[in-house]
Design a protein around this motif. Sequence first.
Motif, PDB file in Angstrom:
ATOM      1  N   ASP A  69       0.811  -1.216   0.000  1.00 33.12           N
ATOM      2  CA  ASP A  69       0.000   0.000   0.000  1.00 33.12           C
ATOM      3  C   ASP A  69       0.849   1.273   0.000  1.00 33.12           C
ATOM      4  N   LYS A  70       2.051   1.169   0.559  1.00 37.16           N
ATOM      5  CA  LYS A  70       2.910   2.357   0.642  1.00 37.16           C
ATOM      6  C   LYS A  70       3.337   2.851  -0.738  1.00 37.16           C
ATOM      7  N   PHE A  71       3.174   2.011  -1.759  1.00 37.80           N
ATOM      8  CA  PHE A  71       3.563   2.423  -3.105  1.00 37.80           C
ATOM      9  C   PHE A  71       2.463   3.202  -3.823  1.00 37.80           C
ATOM     10  N   ASP A 175      18.828 -18.445   4.166  1.00 41.07           N
ATOM     11  CA  ASP A 175      19.173 -17.439   3.164  1.00 41.07           C
ATOM     12  C   ASP A 175      18.014 -16.451   3.100  1.00 41.07           C
ATOM     13  N   VAL A 176      18.329 -15.176   2.874  1.00 35.59           N
ATOM     14  CA  VAL A 176      17.291 -14.150   2.784  1.00 35.59           C
ATOM     15  C   VAL A 176      17.528 -13.303   1.542  1.00 35.59           C
ATOM     16  N   ALA A 177      16.480 -13.087   0.770  1.00 36.37           N
ATOM     17  CA  ALA A 177      16.549 -12.214  -0.407  1.00 36.37           C
ATOM     18  C   ALA A 177      15.242 -11.444  -0.521  1.00 36.37           C
ATOM     19  N   LEU A 178      15.253 -10.395  -1.292  1.00 31.72           N
ATOM     20  CA  LEU A 178      14.046  -9.622  -1.545  1.00 31.72           C
ATOM     21  C   LEU A 178      13.588  -9.853  -2.980  1.00 31.72           C
ATOM     22  N   GLN A 179      12.308 -10.136  -3.145  1.00 28.15           N
ATOM     23  CA  GLN A 179      11.724 -10.242  -4.472  1.00 28.15           C
ATOM     24  C   GLN A 179      11.084  -8.897  -4.793  1.00 28.15           C
ATOM     25  N   CYS A 180      11.446  -8.332  -5.929  1.00 27.55           N
ATOM     26  CA  CYS A 180      11.052  -6.956  -6.252  1.00 27.55           C
ATOM     27  C   CYS A 180      10.416  -6.873  -7.625  1.00 27.55           C
ATOM     28  N   ARG A 207      10.682  -1.965  -6.231  1.00 32.66           N
ATOM     29  CA  ARG A 207       9.696  -2.101  -5.161  1.00 32.66           C
ATOM     30  C   ARG A 207       9.690  -3.523  -4.600  1.00 32.66           C
ATOM     31  N   PRO A 208      10.215  -3.727  -3.391  1.00 35.26           N
ATOM     32  CA  PRO A 208      10.169  -5.063  -2.785  1.00 35.26           C
ATOM     33  C   PRO A 208       8.742  -5.426  -2.392  1.00 35.26           C
ATOM     34  N   TYR A 209       8.296  -6.621  -2.806  1.00 40.38           N
ATOM     35  CA  TYR A 209       6.948  -7.053  -2.443  1.00 40.38           C
ATOM     36  C   TYR A 209       6.938  -8.400  -1.731  1.00 40.38           C
ATOM     37  N   GLY A 210       8.116  -8.950  -1.475  1.00 40.45           N
ATOM     38  CA  GLY A 210       8.189 -10.204  -0.739  1.00 40.45           C
ATOM     39  C   GLY A 210       9.590 -10.466  -0.216  1.00 40.45           C
ATOM     40  N   ILE A 211       9.667 -11.077   0.966  1.00 32.96           N
ATOM     41  CA  ILE A 211      10.945 -11.539   1.521  1.00 32.96           C
ATOM     42  C   ILE A 211      11.038 -13.030   1.252  1.00 32.96           C
ATOM     43  N   LEU A 212      12.084 -13.446   0.570  1.00 24.79           N
ATOM     44  CA  LEU A 212      12.303 -14.857   0.265  1.00 24.79           C
ATOM     45  C   LEU A 212      13.209 -15.483   1.317  1.00 24.79           C
ATOM     46  N   VAL A 213      12.839 -16.673   1.743  1.00 23.97           N
ATOM     47  CA  VAL A 213      13.584 -17.377   2.792  1.00 23.97           C
ATOM     48  C   VAL A 213      13.796 -18.821   2.374  1.00 23.97           C
ATOM     49  N   ARG A 214      15.009 -19.310   2.564  1.00 27.31           N
ATOM     50  CA  ARG A 214      15.302 -20.731   2.322  1.00 27.31           C
ATOM     51  C   ARG A 214      16.041 -21.283   3.522  1.00 27.31           C
ATOM     52  N   PHE A 215      15.519 -22.345   4.119  1.00 30.23           N
ATOM     53  CA  PHE A 215      16.135 -22.963   5.288  1.00 30.23           C
ATOM     54  C   PHE A 215      17.203 -23.959   4.852  1.00 30.23           C
TER      55      PHE A 215
END
Length: 247
Positions: A69-71, A175-180, A207-215
């Motif tokens: 929403d901030k976008f 691991d952490v990445a941003l999906q934009c 615009r980042p819209y998700g945080i990606l995580v892999r264990f």
Amino acid sequence: MASNYWFEEDLERVIESFNPTSFFGLPASMFNSKGDLRYCNTEPLKLTRGHWDYFTPFKGWIRCGLDIDKFGNSGAQWLACDGAAGEWAVGFHGLRRDVLEVLKRIAFEGFKVFQGKYSEWGAKSKDIGPNASSFQEKICGQGIFLTPQLKYLTDNIENCRLMKPIQYNKYYYIDVALQCRIQPKKIRVPECASNQYYIINNPIYARPYGILVRFMTEAEAITIFADNNYNLEPVIPFVEQDVTPVN
């Protein structure tokens, strides 16, 4: 077999109980579960967004949806998935140093162009992308780095993996990445990156819209640490350019 079964069962429990708000120390208002996704495809899938190809995350990755929403109220056309006018491309941004601190800064303040020791990485490379003629400057310049494929963040390139695992609990790292989404007309493709990376000069167009995580297990993380020097400057294939920086 029994040990593998235990691992799979335990990992499933860990994933199901993962709370991004608590772990990342971010307000619940910054997340939107409508964007949550667990990837089940065994291999990356090639898709197109905003007329630019990208490869999806795959089995083992989960996405924690972020509030968009901030976008602003632009009809969410930038987030379209059907090739409609106004659709933005997809890119991934890796977190390599001070992962949790950097993630919080991006969450609260948005992307910012890094001005530190390695801010010239790719900046003096010629733009060879389809948008090159629309920019006054022929070289890419400083900006935000994104990639259309996660493997360019996770592969070991000259002992310089572009994501750094962080400890989740006693047994697991992540691991952490941003999906934009990225404005397709603002994408610059540095020649030195061999089409593996993009540069976005102005952070408002990423615009980042998700945080990606892999264990991963502790043993896997230890192997990554042993094979990588996280003090090194990020490395991408480099071709010397005879160019003069534009002031």
